[in-house]
Enzyme design. Structure first.
Site, PDB file in Angstrom:
ATOM      1  N   LYS A  13       0.846  -1.200   0.000  1.00  0.00           N
ATOM      2  CA  LYS A  13       0.000   0.000   0.000  1.00  0.00           C
ATOM      3  C   LYS A  13       0.882   1.252   0.000  1.00  0.00           C
ATOM      4  O   LYS A  13       0.596   2.227  -0.692  1.00  0.00           O
ATOM      5  CB  LYS A  13      -0.912   0.015   1.228  1.00  0.00           C
ATOM      6  CG  LYS A  13      -2.050  -1.003   1.159  1.00  0.00           C
ATOM      7  CD  LYS A  13      -2.966  -0.847   2.349  1.00  0.00           C
ATOM      8  CE  LYS A  13      -4.112  -1.834   2.337  1.00  0.00           C
ATOM      9  NZ  LYS A  13      -4.945  -1.756   3.537  1.00  0.00           N
ATOM     10  N   ASP A  68      -9.576   3.036   6.449  1.00  0.00           N
ATOM     11  CA  ASP A  68     -10.361   1.935   6.990  1.00  0.00           C
ATOM     12  C   ASP A  68     -11.457   1.610   5.975  1.00  0.00           C
ATOM     13  O   ASP A  68     -12.014   2.519   5.349  1.00  0.00           O
ATOM     14  CB  ASP A  68     -10.976   2.324   8.339  1.00  0.00           C
ATOM     15  CG  ASP A  68     -11.289   1.085   9.165  1.00  0.00           C
ATOM     16  OD1 ASP A  68     -10.366   0.291   9.409  1.00  0.00           O
ATOM     17  OD2 ASP A  68     -12.457   0.894   9.555  1.00  0.00           O
ATOM     18  N   GLY A 149      -9.413 -10.703   0.459  1.00  0.00           N
ATOM     19  CA  GLY A 149     -10.629 -10.406   1.221  1.00  0.00           C
ATOM     20  C   GLY A 149     -11.879 -10.930   0.526  1.00  0.00           C
ATOM     21  O   GLY A 149     -11.937 -12.086   0.096  1.00  0.00           O
ATOM     22  N   LYS A 171      -9.217  -2.764 -11.304  1.00  0.00           N
ATOM     23  CA  LYS A 171      -9.883  -2.698  -9.998  1.00  0.00           C
ATOM     24  C   LYS A 171      -9.527  -1.385  -9.289  1.00  0.00           C
ATOM     25  O   LYS A 171     -10.411  -0.696  -8.775  1.00  0.00           O
ATOM     26  CB  LYS A 171      -9.477  -3.892  -9.114  1.00  0.00           C
ATOM     27  CG  LYS A 171     -10.107  -3.817  -7.734  1.00  0.00           C
ATOM     28  CD  LYS A 171      -9.620  -4.840  -6.748  1.00  0.00           C
ATOM     29  CE  LYS A 171     -10.038  -4.440  -5.338  1.00  0.00           C
ATOM     30  NZ  LYS A 171      -9.462  -5.272  -4.281  1.00  0.00           N
ATOM     31  N   HIS A 176     -13.280   1.344  -4.161  1.00  0.00           N
ATOM     32  CA  HIS A 176     -13.456   2.188  -2.984  1.00  0.00           C
ATOM     33  C   HIS A 176     -12.130   2.812  -2.548  1.00  0.00           C
ATOM     34  O   HIS A 176     -12.012   4.011  -2.389  1.00  0.00           O
ATOM     35  CB  HIS A 176     -14.055   1.331  -1.863  1.00  0.00           C
ATOM     36  CG  HIS A 176     -13.382  -0.022  -1.738  1.00  0.00           C
ATOM     37  ND1 HIS A 176     -13.341  -0.918  -2.772  1.00  0.00           N
ATOM     38  CD2 HIS A 176     -12.703  -0.615  -0.723  1.00  0.00           C
ATOM     39  CE1 HIS A 176     -12.687  -2.004  -2.405  1.00  0.00           C
ATOM     40  NE2 HIS A 176     -12.276  -1.836  -1.170  1.00  0.00           N
ATOM     41  N   ARG A 177     -11.085   1.969  -2.394  1.00  0.00           N
ATOM     42  CA  ARG A 177      -9.810   2.497  -1.907  1.00  0.00           C
ATOM     43  C   ARG A 177      -9.170   3.396  -2.965  1.00  0.00           C
ATOM     44  O   ARG A 177      -8.662   4.478  -2.655  1.00  0.00           O
ATOM     45  CB  ARG A 177      -8.856   1.350  -1.554  1.00  0.00           C
ATOM     46  CG  ARG A 177      -7.597   1.801  -0.819  1.00  0.00           C
ATOM     47  CD  ARG A 177      -6.786   0.649  -0.269  1.00  0.00           C
ATOM     48  NE  ARG A 177      -7.104  -0.604  -0.896  1.00  0.00           N
ATOM     49  CZ  ARG A 177      -7.938  -1.519  -0.383  1.00  0.00           C
ATOM     50  NH1 ARG A 177      -8.484  -1.324   0.793  1.00  0.00           N
ATOM     51  NH2 ARG A 177      -8.209  -2.623  -1.026  1.00  0.00           N
TER      52      ARG A 177
END
Ligand code: IMP
Length: 191
Positions: A13, A68, A149, A171, A176-177
């Site tokens: 990340k 998060d 996940g 992706k 979302h991220r």
């Protein structure tokens, strides 16, 4: 070069975000000697993101951001939500989490869901939040084995394949991220 800490212990990340922010130096928790588990004990995704960023910024006196993520399933009143990582128990098993979710959705017509990521940034003592959402549906069973996940059971809107069957760059563009981090980038790059 200005240094900002990414409150994560995941080096992938950190590398990814570093590539997106060429004029900042993004460091990980390990780089500042933070090896302890950072608390995430609030009842919301927003709360947890802020809690992690506050913990690191107060204890280590650094500018930092954290993220998060939660999966919110409509027919389950937004569950697993803040419990996404440990939905099926403290072992945090992706297989067990997906199996439980599929079981809880048995017989339900509505399989709409969304992933939500909240990024909390503390910069020069000021707090900022950025949110990224991707809508989709929960597949009837696992599709594909890529990603991590809940990827094999999440089909983003506009696609017929799951996140686990998607190229990772594709992706990241719609996830979302990816969306939350993009907002963070735009903010930081505008400073
Ligand atoms: P975290 O906030 O990144 O630690 O993620 C919380 C939970 O959501 C974990 O169970 C992750 O496996 C899951 N999760 C986060 N992002 C994704 C994703 O992009 N795909 C599938 N599962 C995810």
């Amino acid at each position: 070069m200005k240094e900002v800490i990414f409150a994560t212990s995941n080096p992938n990340k950190v590398r990814e975000v570093n590539e997106m922010l060429p004029h900042l130096s993004i460091k990980s928790l390990k780089d500042i000697g933070c090896m302890e588990e950072v608390p995430e004990t609030t009842a919301t995704i927003h709360g947890n993101a802020l809690q992690k960023a506050r913990y690191v910024s107060e204890k280590y006196k650094v500018d930092c951001f954290s993220e998060d993520t939660g999966l919110e399933v409509e027919a389950l009143n937004g569950e697993p939500g803040v419990d996404t990582a440990h939905y099926a128990g403290p072992q945090r098993s992706a297989e067990a989490n997906m199996a439980l979710l599929l079981t809880n959705l048995e017989g339900k017509g509505n399989r709409k869901a969304r992933f939500r990521t909240v990024v909390a940034l503390i910069l020069n003592g000021k707090e900022h939040q950025f949110e990224g959402v991707v809508n989709g549906t929960i597949a009837p069973q696992k599709m594909g084995d890529g990603g991590f996940g809940y990827d094999p059971i999440f089909i983003p809107d506009g696609y017929h394949i799951s996140f686990a069957e998607m190229d990772k760059y594709e992706k990241n563009k719609i996830s979302h991220r990816g969306r939350a981090i993009k907002k963070l980038m735009q903010f930081l790059n505008s400073l």
